[in-house]
Design an enzyme around this catalytic site. Structure first.
Site, PDB file in Angstrom:
ATOM      1  N   LYS A 280       0.843  -1.182   0.000  1.00 19.09           N
ATOM      2  CA  LYS A 280       0.000   0.000   0.000  1.00 19.09           C
ATOM      3  C   LYS A 280       0.888   1.246   0.000  1.00 19.09           C
ATOM      4  CE  LYS A 280      -4.468   1.038   2.124  1.00 19.09           C
ATOM      5  NZ  LYS A 280      -5.351   0.757   3.268  1.00 19.09           N
ATOM      6  N   GLU A 367     -19.506  -4.892  10.329  1.00 13.46           N
ATOM      7  CA  GLU A 367     -20.439  -4.021  11.038  1.00 13.46           C
ATOM      8  C   GLU A 367     -21.519  -4.795  11.782  1.00 13.46           C
ATOM      9  OE1 GLU A 367     -18.667  -1.819   7.566  1.00 13.46           O
ATOM     10  OE2 GLU A 367     -19.686  -3.759   7.818  1.00 13.46           O
ATOM     11  N   ARG A 395     -25.431  -1.134   7.350  1.00  9.73           N
ATOM     12  CA  ARG A 395     -25.130  -2.548   7.134  1.00  9.73           C
ATOM     13  C   ARG A 395     -25.461  -3.395   8.372  1.00  9.73           C
ATOM     14  NH1 ARG A 395     -19.597  -3.481   4.143  1.00  9.73           N
ATOM     15  NH2 ARG A 395     -20.930  -4.486   2.622  1.00  9.73           N
TER      16      ARG A 395
END
Length: 640
Positions: A280, A367, A395
């Site tokens: 990343k 979630e 969610r």
């Protein structure tokens, strides 16, 4: 190469690996320069440059379907599909979207801003292809973080069972992995890429079956040997056991290796997963060195130093106010725990995590689990705080309803990014939570007018022990008001009159109160006295205040930064409809029945008609309408 001149990815078919490596460097330079001005998801996109190039070289988009999970790593994809020239407008009003958008390009076959959806979508496309007897490849690109989402695991289970031809690219950018086990990964890569490995695995299983099944000890040893060999040779045993062929790990910055594995995957029948290791932030040192996620999504920055260019303000962010207050209260209240779904940095929880590492739980992109985990804590007399963005709370709706509210558990829900969030656009605007939370029994909902009131609301929510309570707060910084020396409790369900009025009243809360106050000041210059009420409790309503307003017979305007359908204004209409005897003029201002695209909050409010000028016009119209009604009524009386 001038990447803004790219029209479509076809030119990659004739490029050598060396040329593609040069193009990768050009794309990185382009992204670093452009995002330094616009902000955006820098680190994720720097990490997938070679992977995106390899995918577009090997596959034929849009005939072949490239489905990006989460969507914030699609900037390179956008460049290769002819949108490089629009990057000056990235995430700006009427500009290039920061996520895939089907109306933006035929190459964007799936829209997403929430994670873990790509595998389910890909399976749906593969099934549709086969039912229609069409011929194209389906490729889902999903990150290691998104793979932890329950929806992704559900999809894997179904994919393994259905055995449809499709390719899953697992983009593993966990920076601590590659240095520790790089040699092993390279060895496994060579093994996985050779057909000899698959024949060897089959030979081992055949030989194990030849060992007599009787004798107990011999059979037991044989099975253990088989298991050990399987785990030794297969780091992807989890996927293989699900019925998904595993290739990798592959160096995600080695274009030749990526293309070779993509070719091999295309030859296999059934679902295939390619495990790709990427870094990343690759190519920009500040992003490469980031170990906490600061460079995942950024505002503008100085390229040379990596310093962020922040607006000049002394006010803390609302997220920081909530996390700081919780940290302060947690020193005395050992019941307080915080649960977040992969948003420690975004929700400014680093300080809490450092001081209370055993009471901060980052559950990853999960979630639903986060909500029920909080509920479980609450059953044991803890005081859990579910710290979650409004858009991600969507969610976990069933878990909030079924596991928290139905059991009337003492969970505080800190609803971060409530209201318009701006540049992240449709998938992240926090404008639905009032409508979907308001109908839930037992739940209280509140939102402060400034950072001081927000601090008091957090204190109130922690002290409250009669069920769940949600505290909403917006993205961005506070107003710069001073804090009370000590936080204090706010009476549940009681509103605050900020300004008395004799002509009409505006009911609002949160940032929209500033719009209401500004409109009231503007109308005062025209001789109108408009009252402004801080309706800080969205649920329960202040019924005494509403009855008072009804008796005064003045027009009432509700103003909210949320959807009108089922929102705060709807609750006011419902209240007065139930009373029946009050013939009150009521109007509502909020977000209409549409998804709100990206742009600055100021620009979006103007487009939606939620500015002080729009409020002035609406209030003036209401007052004029009421005067006309009264005049007509007097005329009828005099005529009779």
């Amino acid at each position: 190469m001038d990447v803004t001149s790219i029209k479509n990815p076809e030119f990659l078919k004739n490029m050598s690996t060396s040329q593609m490596n040069h193009l990768a460097a050009d794309i990185r330079t382009f992204l670093i320069e452009k995002l330094s001005k616009t902000g955006g998801h820098l680190a994720p996109n720097l990490g997938v440059v070679e992977l995106t190039l390899a995918l577009h070289k090997e596959f034929n988009s849009p005939t072949d379907k490239l489905i990006w999970d989460v969507g914030h790593q699609t900037y390179v994809h956008k460049i290769l599909t002819g949108r490089g020239g629009r990057f000056d407008t990235l995430r700006q009003y009427k500009g290039l979207c920061g996520f895939p958008k089907r109306s933006e390009s035929e190459h964007d076959v799936w829209e997403t801003g929430h994670s873990s959806t790509s595998l389910s979508a890909a399976l749906g496309m593969a099934v549709a292809r086969d039912l229609k007897k069409e011929d194209y490849e389906v490729v889902a690109i999903i990150g290691d973080g998104a793979l932890t989402g329950g929806m992704a695991l559900e999809a894997l289970n179904n994919i393994g069972q259905m055995k449809k031809d499709m390719i899953i690219v697992l983009n593993d950018n966990e920076m601590s992995i590659a240095p520790n086990v790089g040699a092993l990964h390279n060895m496994l890569d060579r093994i996985r890429s050779a057909e000899k490995y698959n024949r060897a695995k089959e030979d081992i299983e055949f030989l194990m079956k030849k060992i007599p099944a009787f004798g107990g000890k011999i059979a037991s040893v044989a099975e253990r040997v088989k298991d050990r060999l399987k785990y030794l040779l297969m780091s992807g045993v989890f996927f293989e056991e699900l019925g998904i062929s595993y290739l990798g790990p592959v160096d995600g910055h080695n274009i030749s290796a990526l293309i070779d594995n993509l070719k091999l995957a295309r030859k296999r029948r059934g679902p295939v997963l390619i495990h790709v290791l990427t870094q990343k932030g690759k190519g920009y040192k500040p992003a490469e060195m980031d170990s906490v996620g600061t460079w995942h999504g950024t505002g503008p920055y100085k390229i040379e130093s990596g310093a962020f260019i922040k607006p000049v303000t002394s006010a803390p962010s609302y997220s920081k106010v909530v996390s700081g207050t919780l940290q302060e209260l947690a020193r005395k209240d050992k019941r307080i725990t915080v649960i977040t779904p992969a948003m420690v940095v975004g929700s400014k929880l680093e300080g809490f995590a450092k001081e209370f590492p055993d009471r901060l739980f980052d559950v990853g992109i999960a979630e639903q689990h986060a909500a029920t985990f909080a509920a479980g804590l609450a059953t044991q007399k803890m005081k859990p705080v579910l710290f979650i963005y409004s858009t991600f709370l969507q969610r976990a709706y069933d878990q909030v309803l079924h596991d928290i509210c139905r059991q009337n558990l003492n969970v505080m829900i800190a609803v971060d990014r409530a209201g318009l969030v701006g540049a992240d656009g449709e998938t992240h605007q926090g404008v639905f939570d009032i409508a979907f939370l308001r109908s839930l029994p037992n739940l209280k909902i509140m939102m402060g007018k400034d950072e001081n009131e927000l601090r008091n609301m957090v204190y109130t929510a922690i002290k409250y022990n009669d069920g769940p309570i949600a505290v909403r707060f917006p993205r961005g910084n506070g107003l710069g008001v001073a804090f009370d020396q000590h936080p204090s409790e706010i009476p549940i369900g009681k509103w605050e009159v900020l300004r008395e009025g004799s002509d009409a009243y505006i009911l609002s809360f949160g940032p929209m109160l500033q719009v209401a106050i500004e409109a009231a000041h503007q109308l005062q210059s025209k001789g109108l006295q408009i009252g402004v009420i801080n309706a800080r409790f969205i649920k329960p309503l202040d019924k005494d205040m509403l009855i008072r307003l009804a008796k005064e017979k003045k027009p009432v305007l509700t103003l909210e930064e949320g959807v009108l359908a089922g929102g705060f204004g709807s609750s006011i209409l419902e209240f007065y409809a139930d009373q029946k005897e009050y013939g009150l003029m009521i109007d509502r201002m909020g977000i209409p029945d549409t998804f709100v695209e990206h742009g600055s909050v100021r620009e979006l409010l103007k487009e939606l008609g939620l500015t002080s000028e729009h409020v002035c016009a609406r209030i003036s119209s209401m007052i004029a309408g009421q005067e006309n009604q009264e005049a007509a009524k007097r005329q009828r009386v005099s005529s009779s």
